[in-house]
Design a protein around this motif. Sequence first.
Motif, short mmCIF file in Angstrom:
data_model
loop_
_atom_site.label_atom_id
_atom_site.label_comp_id
_atom_site.label_asym_id
_atom_site.label_seq_id
_atom_site.Cartn_x
_atom_site.Cartn_y
_atom_site.Cartn_z
N ILE A 1 0.86 -1.18 0.00
CA ILE A 1 0.00 0.00 0.00
C ILE A 1 0.90 1.23 0.00
CG2 ILE A 1 -1.81 1.26 1.21
CD1 ILE A 1 -2.47 -1.48 2.60
N THR A 2 0.74 2.08 -0.99
CA THR A 2 1.58 3.27 -1.12
C THR A 2 0.70 4.51 -1.12
OG1 THR A 2 3.18 2.00 -2.41
CG2 THR A 2 3.33 4.39 -2.55
N PHE A 3 0.96 5.43 -0.19
CA PHE A 3 0.24 6.70 -0.11
C PHE A 3 1.17 7.82 -0.51
CE2 PHE A 3 -1.90 4.06 3.09
CZ PHE A 3 -3.21 4.15 2.63
N LEU A 4 0.69 8.73 -1.35
CA LEU A 4 1.48 9.86 -1.82
C LEU A 4 1.03 11.13 -1.10
CD1 LEU A 4 1.24 9.29 -5.69
CD2 LEU A 4 2.56 8.02 -4.01
N SER A 5 2.00 12.01 -0.81
CA SER A 5 1.67 13.31 -0.23
C SER A 5 2.60 14.36 -0.84
CB SER A 5 1.82 13.28 1.30
OG SER A 5 3.14 12.98 1.67
N SER A 6 2.27 15.61 -0.64
CA SER A 6 3.05 16.73 -1.18
C SER A 6 3.33 16.54 -2.67
CB SER A 6 4.38 16.90 -0.42
OG SER A 6 4.14 17.08 0.95
N VAL A 7 2.29 16.18 -3.41
CA VAL A 7 2.41 15.88 -4.84
C VAL A 7 2.59 17.18 -5.63
CG1 VAL A 7 1.28 14.87 -6.86
CG2 VAL A 7 0.99 13.81 -4.61
N LYS A 8 3.65 17.21 -6.45
CA LYS A 8 3.90 18.34 -7.36
C LYS A 8 3.94 17.77 -8.77
CE LYS A 8 6.76 20.33 -3.83
NZ LYS A 8 7.99 19.80 -3.28
N THR A 9 3.38 18.48 -9.71
CA THR A 9 3.33 17.99 -11.09
C THR A 9 4.15 18.87 -12.02
OG1 THR A 9 1.30 19.20 -11.57
CG2 THR A 9 1.05 16.94 -10.78
N ASN A 10 4.63 18.23 -13.09
CA ASN A 10 5.28 18.90 -14.21
C ASN A 10 6.42 19.83 -13.81
OD1 ASN A 10 3.52 17.53 -15.89
ND2 ASN A 10 2.02 19.18 -15.85
N GLU A 11 7.26 19.33 -12.91
CA GLU A 11 8.47 20.06 -12.54
C GLU A 11 9.60 19.71 -13.51
OE1 GLU A 11 8.18 20.94 -7.89
OE2 GLU A 11 9.19 19.07 -8.38
N ILE A 12 10.60 20.55 -13.57
CA ILE A 12 11.78 20.24 -14.38
C ILE A 12 12.59 19.20 -13.63
CG2 ILE A 12 13.92 21.17 -15.32
CD1 ILE A 12 12.44 23.87 -15.59
N ILE A 13 12.89 18.09 -14.31
CA ILE A 13 13.64 17.02 -13.67
C ILE A 13 14.84 16.62 -14.53
CG2 ILE A 13 11.73 16.05 -12.34
CD1 ILE A 13 11.30 14.00 -14.51
N ASN A 14 15.82 16.06 -13.89
CA ASN A 14 17.02 15.59 -14.56
C ASN A 14 16.76 14.17 -15.07
OD1 ASN A 14 19.53 14.61 -15.30
ND2 ASN A 14 20.56 15.33 -13.45
N ASN A 15 16.80 13.97 -16.38
CA ASN A 15 16.52 12.65 -16.94
C ASN A 15 17.55 11.60 -16.57
OD1 ASN A 15 14.02 13.08 -18.14
ND2 ASN A 15 14.94 13.98 -19.97
N ASN A 16 18.74 12.01 -16.13
CA ASN A 16 19.73 11.04 -15.66
C ASN A 16 19.27 10.32 -14.40
OD1 ASN A 16 21.49 11.62 -17.75
ND2 ASN A 16 22.54 13.23 -16.60
N LEU A 17 18.27 10.88 -13.76
CA LEU A 17 17.70 10.28 -12.55
C LEU A 17 17.24 8.84 -12.81
CD1 LEU A 17 17.08 11.42 -9.70
CD2 LEU A 17 14.82 12.01 -10.53
N PHE A 18 16.83 8.56 -14.03
CA PHE A 18 16.25 7.26 -14.36
C PHE A 18 17.26 6.27 -14.96
CE2 PHE A 18 13.05 10.63 -14.80
CZ PHE A 18 12.26 10.29 -13.70
N ASN A 19 18.54 6.63 -14.91
CA ASN A 19 19.58 5.69 -15.31
C ASN A 19 19.69 4.62 -14.24
OD1 ASN A 19 20.09 7.24 -17.58
ND2 ASN A 19 21.86 8.27 -16.68
N LEU A 20 19.72 3.37 -14.65
CA LEU A 20 19.79 2.28 -13.68
C LEU A 20 21.16 2.30 -12.98
CD1 LEU A 20 18.15 -0.64 -15.68
CD2 LEU A 20 17.08 0.91 -14.03
N PRO A 21 21.14 2.16 -11.65
CA PRO A 21 22.40 2.13 -10.93
C PRO A 21 23.16 0.84 -11.21
CG PRO A 21 20.60 1.65 -9.43
CD PRO A 21 19.98 2.01 -10.76
N LEU A 22 24.45 0.91 -11.09
CA LEU A 22 25.28 -0.27 -11.30
C LEU A 22 25.28 -1.13 -10.03
CD1 LEU A 22 28.29 1.43 -13.08
CD2 LEU A 22 26.39 0.19 -14.13
N GLN A 23 25.47 -2.40 -10.23
CA GLN A 23 25.55 -3.32 -9.12
C GLN A 23 26.89 -3.12 -8.41
OE1 GLN A 23 24.69 -7.30 -10.27
NE2 GLN A 23 24.67 -8.07 -8.19
N ASN A 24 26.88 -3.17 -7.08
CA ASN A 24 28.13 -2.99 -6.30
C ASN A 24 29.13 -4.08 -6.62
OD1 ASN A 24 26.98 -0.78 -5.14
ND2 ASN A 24 26.40 -1.84 -3.27
#
Length: 182
Positions: free
Chosen positions: A159-182
Motif C-alpha cells: 500500500i503506497t500513499f502519496l503526499s506533497s504531490v507536485k506535477t510537471n516540474e523540471i527534472i534531470n533525466n539522468n535520474l532514471f539511469n539504472l544504478p550499477l551493481q556494487n
Amino acid sequence: MFRYFAVLFFLILITDTNAGNKEKIINTLKNTNNLNFDFEQNINGKIENGNCVIEYPKKIFCEYSGNKKKIIVSNGKSLVIKTVSSYYRYPLKKTPLNLILDKKFLISKIYNLEERIVDESFINFTIIENENEINIFFDNSNFNLIGWQTKDIYQNLNITFLSSVKTNEIINNNLFNLPLQN
C-alpha cells in the motif's frame, strides 16, 4: 409523473457527477508529464517512506529514508531495487508498476471502470489485468494520483500513499539511469 421525473433527474445528476470525476481525472493524467511526491509505503505491516519522481511513461526514481540507502529506479524497461547490501533487477513488465507508471493504460481503464468514493476524500478504481489487482486512488479535490494498492511479485500486500504531490516540474533525466551493481 412528477416522481418519475424527480427520480430520473436524480439519476442523471449522480451519473453526471461520476462522469465528471472520471473526466477530471483523465484530463489531469493527460496533462501530467511527471510527479514528484513524498510517500509512505506499507508492505505487510512494514512501513517505509521517502521521496519519488515519476516521469511518464514508466519511469520512476524513489529514494527511501533511513540508513539502508534504498533506491528504486525504472528506466521504462527494467526495475532495480538497490540497498547498501543488495541489488535486484526485474523486468518492469513483470511488476504492477508497469501498469501504474503507464498513464495511457490508466486512462484507457478508467474510461470503463466504476469509481468508488472513499471517505469523501478519495476516488478509487480497481483494475484487474494480467492476474494483477491494482487499486488506484486519486484526490477528490484536485484529481491527482495519491496512491495505490497492489501485491508485489512475492504476493506481499503493498500500500503506497502519496503526499506533497507536485506535477510537471523540471527534472534531470539522468535520474532514471539504472544504478550499477556494487
